[in-house]
Design a protein around this motif. Sequence first.
Motif, PDB file in Angstrom:
ATOM      1  N   LYS A 136     -51.084 -52.579   6.566  1.00 56.67           N
ATOM      2  CA  LYS A 136     -50.785 -51.318   5.914  1.00 56.67           C
ATOM      3  C   LYS A 136     -49.370 -51.362   5.322  1.00 56.67           C
ATOM      4  CE  LYS A 136     -54.514 -48.879   7.032  1.00 56.67           C
ATOM      5  NZ  LYS A 136     -55.346 -49.963   7.578  1.00 56.67           N
ATOM      6  N   GLY A 142     -46.479 -43.111  -5.866  1.00 57.96           N
ATOM      7  CA  GLY A 142     -46.950 -43.383  -4.514  1.00 57.96           C
ATOM      8  C   GLY A 142     -45.925 -43.098  -3.437  1.00 57.96           C
ATOM      9  N   ASN A 155     -56.623 -52.265  -7.477  1.00 57.86           N
ATOM     10  CA  ASN A 155     -57.943 -51.762  -7.858  1.00 57.86           C
ATOM     11  C   ASN A 155     -57.900 -50.847  -9.077  1.00 57.86           C
ATOM     12  OD1 ASN A 155     -58.979 -53.130  -5.652  1.00 57.86           O
ATOM     13  ND2 ASN A 155     -58.931 -51.351  -4.313  1.00 57.86           N
ATOM     14  N   PHE A 180     -50.556 -43.022   2.945  1.00 62.85           N
ATOM     15  CA  PHE A 180     -51.891 -43.485   2.603  1.00 62.85           C
ATOM     16  C   PHE A 180     -52.273 -44.727   3.416  1.00 62.85           C
ATOM     17  CE2 PHE A 180     -49.559 -41.956  -1.158  1.00 62.85           C
ATOM     18  CZ  PHE A 180     -50.187 -40.728  -1.303  1.00 62.85           C
ATOM     19  N   GLY A 228     -55.542 -48.255  -9.572  1.00 68.51           N
ATOM     20  CA  GLY A 228     -54.941 -46.956  -9.337  1.00 68.51           C
ATOM     21  C   GLY A 228     -53.700 -46.721 -10.163  1.00 68.51           C
ATOM     22  N   ASP A 229     -53.397 -45.443 -10.433  1.00 68.75           N
ATOM     23  CA  ASP A 229     -52.253 -45.028 -11.248  1.00 68.75           C
ATOM     24  C   ASP A 229     -52.320 -45.611 -12.666  1.00 68.75           C
ATOM     25  OD1 ASP A 229     -51.148 -43.381  -9.376  1.00 68.75           O
ATOM     26  OD2 ASP A 229     -49.545 -44.727  -8.771  1.00 68.75           O
ATOM     27  N   ASN A 231     -53.084 -47.535   2.268  1.00 70.27           N
ATOM     28  CA  ASN A 231     -52.963 -48.691   1.374  1.00 70.27           C
ATOM     29  C   ASN A 231     -52.572 -49.941   2.151  1.00 70.27           C
ATOM     30  OD1 ASN A 231     -53.452 -46.942  -0.757  1.00 70.27           O
ATOM     31  ND2 ASN A 231     -51.288 -46.609  -1.168  1.00 70.27           N
ATOM     32  N   TYR A 263     -50.207 -53.542  -3.563  1.00 70.70           N
ATOM     33  CA  TYR A 263     -51.151 -53.003  -2.579  1.00 70.70           C
ATOM     34  C   TYR A 263     -52.475 -52.679  -3.248  1.00 70.70           C
ATOM     35  CZ  TYR A 263     -48.273 -48.993  -4.116  1.00 70.70           C
ATOM     36  OH  TYR A 263     -47.527 -48.099  -4.850  1.00 70.70           O
ATOM     37  N   ASP A 264     -53.502 -52.533  -2.419  1.00 72.30           N
ATOM     38  CA  ASP A 264     -54.869 -52.506  -2.927  1.00 72.30           C
ATOM     39  C   ASP A 264     -55.136 -51.364  -3.905  1.00 72.30           C
ATOM     40  OD1 ASP A 264     -54.669 -50.591  -0.916  1.00 72.30           O
ATOM     41  OD2 ASP A 264     -56.410 -51.298   0.210  1.00 72.30           O
ATOM     42  N   TYR A 265     -54.506 -50.216  -3.691  1.00 79.34           N
ATOM     43  CA  TYR A 265     -54.730 -49.090  -4.607  1.00 79.34           C
ATOM     44  C   TYR A 265     -54.384 -49.478  -6.038  1.00 79.34           C
ATOM     45  CZ  TYR A 265     -54.083 -44.542  -6.842  1.00 79.34           C
ATOM     46  OH  TYR A 265     -54.141 -43.477  -7.712  1.00 79.34           O
ATOM     47  N   LEU A 266     -53.254 -50.129  -6.225  1.00 83.38           N
ATOM     48  CA  LEU A 266     -52.854 -50.542  -7.571  1.00 83.38           C
ATOM     49  C   LEU A 266     -53.677 -51.733  -8.047  1.00 83.38           C
ATOM     50  CD1 LEU A 266     -48.965 -50.218  -7.325  1.00 83.38           C
ATOM     51  CD2 LEU A 266     -50.625 -48.543  -8.156  1.00 83.38           C
TER      52      LEU A 266
END
Length: 255
Positions: A224, A116, A204, A137, A206-207, A139, A199-202
């Motif tokens: 953010k 990221g 949820n 991003f 992500g990666d 995020n 953060y939300d990407y992880l």
Amino acid sequence: MKYFTPRSYLVWLAVALGLESTSCNKYFTPHGQATYTKFQIDSTLADDPTFIRLYEPYKQQLDAEMNRVIGYADTALTKPSGVPETRLGNFFADALLAEGQKRYPDAVFSFGTKGGLRIELQKGNITVGNLFELMPFENELVLLELSGDSVLQLARFIAATGGQPVSGLRMRIDKGKAADITVAGKPVERSRTYKLITYDYLANGGDNSRGLSNPVSRINLGEKVRETLITYVSEQTQAGKHINTQLDGRIIHNQ
């Protein structure tokens, strides 16, 4: 402080071009007779002086904000491949934890991923634009309360991927396995819970991250990640400090 975003850029551009949105419609619609001209977008397309005059004041404002110096790095914050711990990763994770703890002092560790972080930060001035490039991003910060078992699962993911940015967590990677895992200086206990800033990407999935999918609780902080970084660097500067992140052995890889 407010920052330019792609959405805000489109808003002022639409207003400048005479477009507006209806009260129940988020899309812009032209007024009057619409005409269209097809342009080939390549190196042969000449600059349009009229359009340049239109956006130049906004571009100057955006450039001034992106070029604004907010801190200084005493050493290059790099992320070389093949190592479990990097200066850039430590800086990033430390910033997440420090900012998260302002609102939730009982947060004890933070986690991100190497993929990221899009650029390295060179020794010298740190600008707002540098931090936008580092984390481009949308995020947002998330507080997760994890069981001890989930923390151990996360540690196994970190070990299997050769190390990831963390703060407040320390561990050793031995033949791809996680060992000697501590959070806030103490061994992880399966019977208790731990609050994590990420953060939300992880959060949820992500990666392909592991250990975050079944939290005891989750709070979206509405901030953010890049705003967190900007705030962290700015406040270090206001306190008379430079960014001088070092390797401290938070993740050790036994060969």
